[in-house]
Write a protein that holds these residues in place. Structure first.
Motif, mmCIF file in Angstrom:
data_model
loop_
_atom_site.group_PDB
_atom_site.id
_atom_site.type_symbol
_atom_site.label_atom_id
_atom_site.label_comp_id
_atom_site.label_asym_id
_atom_site.label_seq_id
_atom_site.Cartn_x
_atom_site.Cartn_y
_atom_site.Cartn_z
ATOM 1 N N ALA A 144 0.832 -1.133 0.153
ATOM 2 C CA ALA A 144 -0.074 -0.024 0.053
ATOM 3 C C ALA A 144 0.882 1.077 0.311
ATOM 4 O O ALA A 144 0.417 2.442 -0.419
ATOM 5 N N ALA A 145 2.049 1.066 0.502
ATOM 6 C CA ALA A 145 2.802 2.340 0.609
ATOM 7 C C ALA A 145 4.012 2.302 -0.588
ATOM 8 O O ALA A 145 4.908 3.254 -0.713
ATOM 9 N N GLY A 146 3.645 1.514 -1.729
ATOM 10 C CA GLY A 146 4.159 1.489 -2.937
ATOM 11 C C GLY A 146 5.425 0.401 -2.876
ATOM 12 O O GLY A 146 6.219 0.435 -4.023
ATOM 13 N N PHE A 147 5.870 -0.383 -1.990
ATOM 14 C CA PHE A 147 6.696 -1.109 -2.121
ATOM 15 C C PHE A 147 6.644 -2.459 -2.785
ATOM 16 O O PHE A 147 5.299 -2.883 -2.800
ATOM 17 N N THR A 148 7.645 -3.134 -3.268
ATOM 18 C CA THR A 148 7.467 -4.403 -3.761
ATOM 19 C C THR A 148 7.938 -5.272 -2.832
ATOM 20 O O THR A 148 8.829 -5.399 -2.186
ATOM 21 N N ALA A 149 7.226 -6.407 -2.648
ATOM 22 C CA ALA A 149 7.454 -7.529 -1.605
ATOM 23 C C ALA A 149 8.118 -8.558 -1.759
ATOM 24 O O ALA A 149 7.606 -9.267 -3.068
ATOM 25 N N ALA A 150 8.942 -9.390 -1.275
ATOM 26 C CA ALA A 150 9.390 -10.635 -1.445
ATOM 27 C C ALA A 150 9.525 -11.162 0.112
ATOM 28 O O ALA A 150 9.903 -10.291 0.756
ATOM 29 N N VAL A 151 9.711 -12.546 0.074
ATOM 30 C CA VAL A 151 9.879 -13.183 1.398
ATOM 31 C C VAL A 151 10.643 -14.608 1.291
ATOM 32 O O VAL A 151 10.466 -15.213 0.118
ATOM 33 N N GLN A 152 11.227 -15.026 2.072
ATOM 34 C CA GLN A 152 11.855 -16.374 2.297
ATOM 35 C C GLN A 152 12.030 -16.852 3.624
ATOM 36 O O GLN A 152 11.909 -15.830 4.614
ATOM 37 N N PRO A 153 12.385 -18.063 3.908
ATOM 38 C CA PRO A 153 12.392 -18.451 5.313
ATOM 39 C C PRO A 153 13.692 -17.880 5.713
ATOM 40 O O PRO A 153 14.613 -17.539 5.111
ATOM 41 N N TYR A 154 13.835 -17.623 7.235
ATOM 42 C CA TYR A 154 14.920 -17.000 7.710
ATOM 43 C C TYR A 154 16.288 -17.342 7.219
ATOM 44 O O TYR A 154 17.132 -16.669 7.033
ATOM 45 N N GLN A 155 16.525 -18.709 7.306
ATOM 46 C CA GLN A 155 17.601 -19.519 6.870
ATOM 47 C C GLN A 155 18.719 -19.055 7.649
ATOM 48 O O GLN A 155 19.862 -18.701 7.229
ATOM 49 N N LEU A 156 18.785 -19.803 8.883
ATOM 50 C CA LEU A 156 20.005 -19.692 9.511
ATOM 51 C C LEU A 156 21.433 -20.325 8.873
ATOM 52 O O LEU A 156 21.174 -21.137 8.211
ATOM 53 N N ASP A 157 22.502 -19.570 8.920
ATOM 54 C CA ASP A 157 23.782 -20.210 8.284
ATOM 55 C C ASP A 157 24.664 -20.906 9.166
ATOM 56 O O ASP A 157 25.545 -21.167 8.849
ATOM 57 N N ASN A 158 23.822 -21.358 10.430
ATOM 58 C CA ASN A 158 24.850 -22.153 11.360
ATOM 59 C C ASN A 158 23.756 -23.022 12.239
ATOM 60 O O ASN A 158 22.603 -23.056 11.741
#
Length: 202
Positions: A144-158
């Protein structure tokens, strides 16, 4: 592909003791950073911890930021506490440069099967009441504020952190399920253009 941040100015919204800015700078150095939080003690600790870094820390004062001041913004387990999510999205649209990115991590949302229990626990222990947002609510506010959204699992690297006394998880598999499936990292990309979104908070 995520952008080069060597020359970036970075905002940590809800910085607490400044650890997120410090970790990012250690892994991917950037030009300068600002951390804001409502907790005065956290700001004082952050200023001491990172006195030798190109960071400044302050309590939240929206008027202190310039229009399109930041290349990157980030928050960690903060947005679920904000009662005005739409206003937060508009603020980020004002503070970020056109095309700038806001990375917001949270596992606190209604799609997390443990959320009803967590909400009650957080409500008793936090100074700010948690909100009942779904992952879609976060995305809709920023769109609604004009952003483009994307999402992924947080994905810990440890390794996944867990203690037998952790009040949020019943067992090891519960913790693994959370970090692999329910903790999310949102990426909101600010609209291109040279003006703040209409109705941006001051």
């Amino acid at each position: 592909r995520e952008p080069d941040i060597a020359h970036a100015r970075v905002l940590d919204y809800g910085c607490n003791n400044g650890g997120l800015l410090g970790r990012l700078h250690a892994r991917r150095p950037f030009a300068s950073g600002a951390g804001v939080d409502i907790a005065t003690k956290g700001i004082e600790n952050a200023s001491r911890r990172f006195a030798d870094k190109p960071f400044e820390f302050s309590t939240l004062n929206k008027a202190a930021f310039s229009l399109h001041e930041f290349d990157i913004a980030m928050s960690h387990e903060v947005i679920y506490l904000l009662p005005d999510l739409d206003g937060h999205a508009r603020d980020m649209g004002r503070w970020l440069k056109p095309g700038g990115r806001y990375y917001a991590a949270t596992g606190c949302h209604t799609a997390n099967p443990r959320w009803p229990e967590w909400r009650d626990y957080i409500a008793k222990s936090a100074n700010v009441a948690p909100q009942d947002y779904s992952p879609e609510d976060y995305i809709k506010a920023f769109e609604a504020a004009g952003f483009t959204a994307a999402v992924q699992p947080y994905q810990l690297d440890n390794f996944t952190p867990w203690s037998s006394t952790d009040p949020l998880f019943e067992n090891v598999m519960d913790a693994l399920d959370f970090y692999q499936n329910h903790k999310l990292l949102f990426r909101f990309t600010a609209p291109l253009g040279d003006t703040a979104p209409e109705g941006a908070s001051s």
